[in-house]
Design a protein around this motif. Structure first.
Motif, PDB file in Angstrom:
ATOM      1  N   VAL A   1      -2.145  -3.961  -1.268  1.00 21.36           N
ATOM      2  CA  VAL A   1      -1.059  -3.507  -2.129  1.00 21.36           C
ATOM      3  C   VAL A   1       0.027  -4.572  -2.090  1.00 21.36           C
ATOM      4  O   VAL A   1       0.526  -4.930  -1.015  1.00 21.36           O
ATOM      5  CB  VAL A   1      -0.511  -2.133  -1.686  1.00 21.36           C
ATOM      6  CG1 VAL A   1       0.699  -1.741  -2.536  1.00 21.36           C
ATOM      7  CG2 VAL A   1      -1.600  -1.076  -1.810  1.00 21.36           C
TER       8      VAL A   1
ATOM      9  N   ASP B   1       2.687  10.461 -13.607  1.00 16.94           N
ATOM     10  CA  ASP B   1       4.016   9.879 -13.412  1.00 16.94           C
ATOM     11  C   ASP B   1       4.024   8.678 -12.474  1.00 16.94           C
ATOM     12  O   ASP B   1       5.071   8.318 -11.924  1.00 16.94           O
ATOM     13  CB  ASP B   1       5.026  10.939 -12.958  1.00 16.94           C
ATOM     14  CG  ASP B   1       4.654  11.573 -11.619  1.00 16.94           C
ATOM     15  OD1 ASP B   1       3.668  11.137 -11.001  1.00 16.94           O
ATOM     16  OD2 ASP B   1       5.358  12.508 -11.203  1.00 16.94           O
ATOM     17  N   CYS B   2       2.849   8.066 -12.283  1.00 18.52           N
ATOM     18  CA  CYS B   2       2.767   6.855 -11.456  1.00 18.52           C
ATOM     19  C   CYS B   2       1.570   6.035 -11.917  1.00 18.52           C
ATOM     20  O   CYS B   2       0.516   6.596 -12.246  1.00 18.52           O
ATOM     21  CB  CYS B   2       2.619   7.245  -9.985  1.00 18.52           C
ATOM     22  SG  CYS B   2       2.694   5.859  -8.824  1.00 18.52           S
ATOM     23  N   LEU B   3       1.729   4.707 -11.929  1.00 21.43           N
ATOM     24  CA  LEU B   3       0.657   3.799 -12.337  1.00 21.43           C
ATOM     25  C   LEU B   3       0.107   3.038 -11.139  1.00 21.43           C
ATOM     26  O   LEU B   3       0.846   2.754 -10.190  1.00 21.43           O
ATOM     27  CB  LEU B   3       1.188   2.772 -13.351  1.00 21.43           C
ATOM     28  CG  LEU B   3       1.705   3.318 -14.685  1.00 21.43           C
ATOM     29  CD1 LEU B   3       2.504   2.242 -15.405  1.00 21.43           C
ATOM     30  CD2 LEU B   3       0.539   3.790 -15.553  1.00 21.43           C
ATOM     31  N   LEU B   4      -1.175   2.723 -11.193  1.00 21.22           N
ATOM     32  CA  LEU B   4      -1.811   1.848 -10.197  1.00 21.22           C
ATOM     33  C   LEU B   4      -2.516   0.743 -10.972  1.00 21.22           C
ATOM     34  O   LEU B   4      -3.507   0.998 -11.661  1.00 21.22           O
ATOM     35  CB  LEU B   4      -2.814   2.630  -9.347  1.00 21.22           C
ATOM     36  CG  LEU B   4      -3.655   1.793  -8.377  1.00 21.22           C
ATOM     37  CD1 LEU B   4      -2.769   1.102  -7.336  1.00 21.22           C
ATOM     38  CD2 LEU B   4      -4.711   2.662  -7.678  1.00 21.22           C
TER      39      LEU B   4
ATOM     40  N   ILE C   1       2.437   0.695  -9.027  1.00 20.06           N
ATOM     41  CA  ILE C   1       1.931   0.093  -7.798  1.00 20.06           C
ATOM     42  C   ILE C   1       0.986  -1.035  -8.209  1.00 20.06           C
ATOM     43  O   ILE C   1       0.102  -0.833  -9.039  1.00 20.06           O
ATOM     44  CB  ILE C   1       1.155   1.125  -6.961  1.00 20.06           C
ATOM     45  CG1 ILE C   1       2.047   2.324  -6.623  1.00 20.06           C
ATOM     46  CG2 ILE C   1       0.559   0.493  -5.704  1.00 20.06           C
ATOM     47  CD1 ILE C   1       1.268   3.547  -6.143  1.00 20.06           C
TER      48      ILE C   1
ATOM     49  N   MET D   1       5.631  -2.801  -5.607  1.00 17.48           N
ATOM     50  CA  MET D   1       5.872  -1.681  -6.508  1.00 17.48           C
ATOM     51  C   MET D   1       7.077  -2.059  -7.349  1.00 17.48           C
ATOM     52  O   MET D   1       8.070  -2.580  -6.829  1.00 17.48           O
ATOM     53  CB  MET D   1       6.144  -0.392  -5.724  1.00 17.48           C
ATOM     54  CG  MET D   1       6.108   0.870  -6.575  1.00 17.48           C
ATOM     55  SD  MET D   1       7.578   1.119  -7.578  1.00 17.48           S
ATOM     56  CE  MET D   1       8.690   1.839  -6.369  1.00 17.48           C
TER      57      MET D   1
ATOM     58  N   ASN E   1      -7.177  -3.728 -14.287  1.00 21.21           N
ATOM     59  CA  ASN E   1      -7.349  -2.295 -14.542  1.00 21.21           C
ATOM     60  C   ASN E   1      -5.999  -1.599 -14.448  1.00 21.21           C
ATOM     61  O   ASN E   1      -5.139  -1.998 -13.670  1.00 21.21           O
ATOM     62  CB  ASN E   1      -8.318  -1.671 -13.524  1.00 21.21           C
ATOM     63  CG  ASN E   1      -8.698  -0.245 -13.902  1.00 21.21           C
ATOM     64  OD1 ASN E   1      -9.340  -0.004 -14.920  1.00 21.21           O
ATOM     65  ND2 ASN E   1      -8.271   0.725 -13.105  1.00 21.21           N
ATOM     66  N   ILE E   2      -5.848  -0.552 -15.258  1.00 21.71           N
ATOM     67  CA  ILE E   2      -4.622   0.256 -15.216  1.00 21.71           C
ATOM     68  C   ILE E   2      -5.019   1.711 -15.042  1.00 21.71           C
ATOM     69  O   ILE E   2      -5.645   2.305 -15.917  1.00 21.71           O
ATOM     70  CB  ILE E   2      -3.792   0.092 -16.504  1.00 21.71           C
ATOM     71  CG1 ILE E   2      -3.430  -1.382 -16.722  1.00 21.71           C
ATOM     72  CG2 ILE E   2      -2.530   0.971 -16.443  1.00 21.71           C
ATOM     73  CD1 ILE E   2      -2.742  -1.668 -18.046  1.00 21.71           C
ATOM     74  N   ALA E   3      -4.702   2.280 -13.878  1.00 20.14           N
ATOM     75  CA  ALA E   3      -4.978   3.690 -13.600  1.00 20.14           C
ATOM     76  C   ALA E   3      -3.651   4.440 -13.535  1.00 20.14           C
ATOM     77  O   ALA E   3      -2.587   3.838 -13.389  1.00 20.14           O
ATOM     78  CB  ALA E   3      -5.733   3.830 -12.282  1.00 20.14           C
ATOM     79  N   PHE E   4      -3.737   5.761 -13.670  1.00 20.65           N
ATOM     80  CA  PHE E   4      -2.534   6.596 -13.548  1.00 20.65           C
ATOM     81  C   PHE E   4      -2.902   7.852 -12.785  1.00 20.65           C
ATOM     82  O   PHE E   4      -4.048   8.255 -12.728  1.00 20.65           O
ATOM     83  CB  PHE E   4      -1.930   6.910 -14.919  1.00 20.65           C
ATOM     84  CG  PHE E   4      -2.870   7.582 -15.867  1.00 20.65           C
ATOM     85  CD1 PHE E   4      -3.798   6.855 -16.590  1.00 20.65           C
ATOM     86  CD2 PHE E   4      -2.840   8.954 -16.041  1.00 20.65           C
ATOM     87  CE1 PHE E   4      -4.680   7.476 -17.470  1.00 20.65           C
ATOM     88  CE2 PHE E   4      -3.713   9.586 -16.921  1.00 20.65           C
ATOM     89  CZ  PHE E   4      -4.642   8.845 -17.630  1.00 20.65           C
ATOM     90  N   ASP E   5      -1.898   8.486 -12.186  1.00 19.37           N
ATOM     91  CA  ASP E   5      -2.209   9.568 -11.263  1.00 19.37           C
ATOM     92  C   ASP E   5      -2.296  10.940 -11.945  1.00 19.37           C
ATOM     93  O   ASP E   5      -2.039  11.071 -13.143  1.00 19.37           O
ATOM     94  CB  ASP E   5      -1.247   9.558 -10.069  1.00 19.37           C
ATOM     95  CG  ASP E   5       0.128  10.087 -10.413  1.00 19.37           C
ATOM     96  OD1 ASP E   5       0.410  10.305 -11.600  1.00 19.37           O
ATOM     97  OD2 ASP E   5       0.926  10.271  -9.478  1.00 19.37           O
TER      98      ASP E   5
ATOM     99  N   GLN F   1      -1.891  -3.659  -7.064  1.00 22.56           N
ATOM    100  CA  GLN F   1      -2.892  -3.870  -6.012  1.00 22.56           C
ATOM    101  C   GLN F   1      -3.763  -5.070  -6.373  1.00 22.56           C
ATOM    102  O   GLN F   1      -4.161  -5.230  -7.528  1.00 22.56           O
ATOM    103  CB  GLN F   1      -3.767  -2.618  -5.882  1.00 22.56           C
ATOM    104  CG  GLN F   1      -4.786  -2.682  -4.753  1.00 22.56           C
ATOM    105  CD  GLN F   1      -5.555  -1.386  -4.571  1.00 22.56           C
ATOM    106  OE1 GLN F   1      -5.820  -0.676  -5.537  1.00 22.56           O
ATOM    107  NE2 GLN F   1      -5.938  -1.079  -3.343  1.00 22.56           N
TER     108      GLN F   1
ATOM    109  N   PRO G   1       7.016   4.452 -11.704  1.00 23.81           N
ATOM    110  CA  PRO G   1       6.695   3.414 -10.715  1.00 23.81           C
ATOM    111  C   PRO G   1       5.292   2.871 -10.965  1.00 23.81           C
ATOM    112  O   PRO G   1       4.380   3.625 -11.305  1.00 23.81           O
ATOM    113  CB  PRO G   1       6.766   4.162  -9.377  1.00 23.81           C
ATOM    114  CG  PRO G   1       6.713   5.612  -9.695  1.00 23.81           C
ATOM    115  CD  PRO G   1       7.072   5.801 -11.137  1.00 23.81           C
TER     116      PRO G   1
END
Lengths: 128, 128
Positions: free
Chosen positions: A27, A80-83, A18, A30, A72-76, A20, A16
């Motif tokens: 937000v 297993d999830c992108l922001l 997200i 998704m 920007n591309i962040a991950f948790d 923002q 998934p």
């Protein structure tokens, strides 16, 4: 090894994502990415998703012009999830709202709309 | 019919729930809810999730004390994703960061940590 190879994709090869809005922190939506759509997103700096129903890539805004320019591309922590932080052109939601999360659950468990509609969908997607 | 009955749960009866901090707009984490955990979240005003690996409910912060006090529950246009605004006590991430999204992908596709660690996990979860 590249980060895109190290993320934990689900049984269908998806994570998934997200989305923002930069600046406001709103937000917007998704949607799902696979390794290839994430690579295209990194390369083009616009968001590409994988449509589970149509089984094809889609460039957000391809029809409507409401593209998302990636900042920007962040991950948790579990990988297993992108922001993804973006500059949103126009409305993110196909129903014409800035955000797909334009409805909230009230105290008595009914629904309220929490933001104004930005555009009439028929003006950007054509009449069906 | 109540909203919780109208959402589109996946084949496993789950919807992703994005957790966002009130005030800062920081996206803290994403976890999964089923109909019952969403109902418990609405009732208790604290976040309850469904653990896919342990197959049980979990109250966020039950061990660490880092609970999330629910301020708003929104859902998206497709009815298959939740956006829950919370007041976060302490760190949302089990690795001790405010947000689980403490790492970003850089221009050369390596990883950078983008925020300071708030707490040492061993001080809140005990040593394993």
């Amino acid at each position: 090894m590249k980060v895109v190879d190290e993320l934990k994709y689900d049984a269908n090869g998806l994570v998934p994502a997200i989305i923002q809005e930069e600046g406001t922190g709103r937000v917007l939506m998704m949607a799902w990415m696979n390794k290839e759509s994430l690579a295209k997103t990194i390369e083009t700096r616009q968001t590409w998703f994988w449509s589970r129903s149509r089984k094809k890539f889609w460039l957000k805004g391809e029809t409507s012009g409401h593209v998302q320019n990636v900042k920007n591309i962040a991950f948790d922590c579990d990988g297993d999830c992108l922001l993804i932080t973006v500059e949103q052109v126009g409305a993110a939601c196909h129903e014409g709202y800035k955000s797909c999360f334009f409805r909230s659950i009230t105290g008595d468990e009914t629904v309220k709309i929490t933001e104004p509609k930005l555009v009439e969908p028929s003006t950007v997607y054509g009449k069906k």
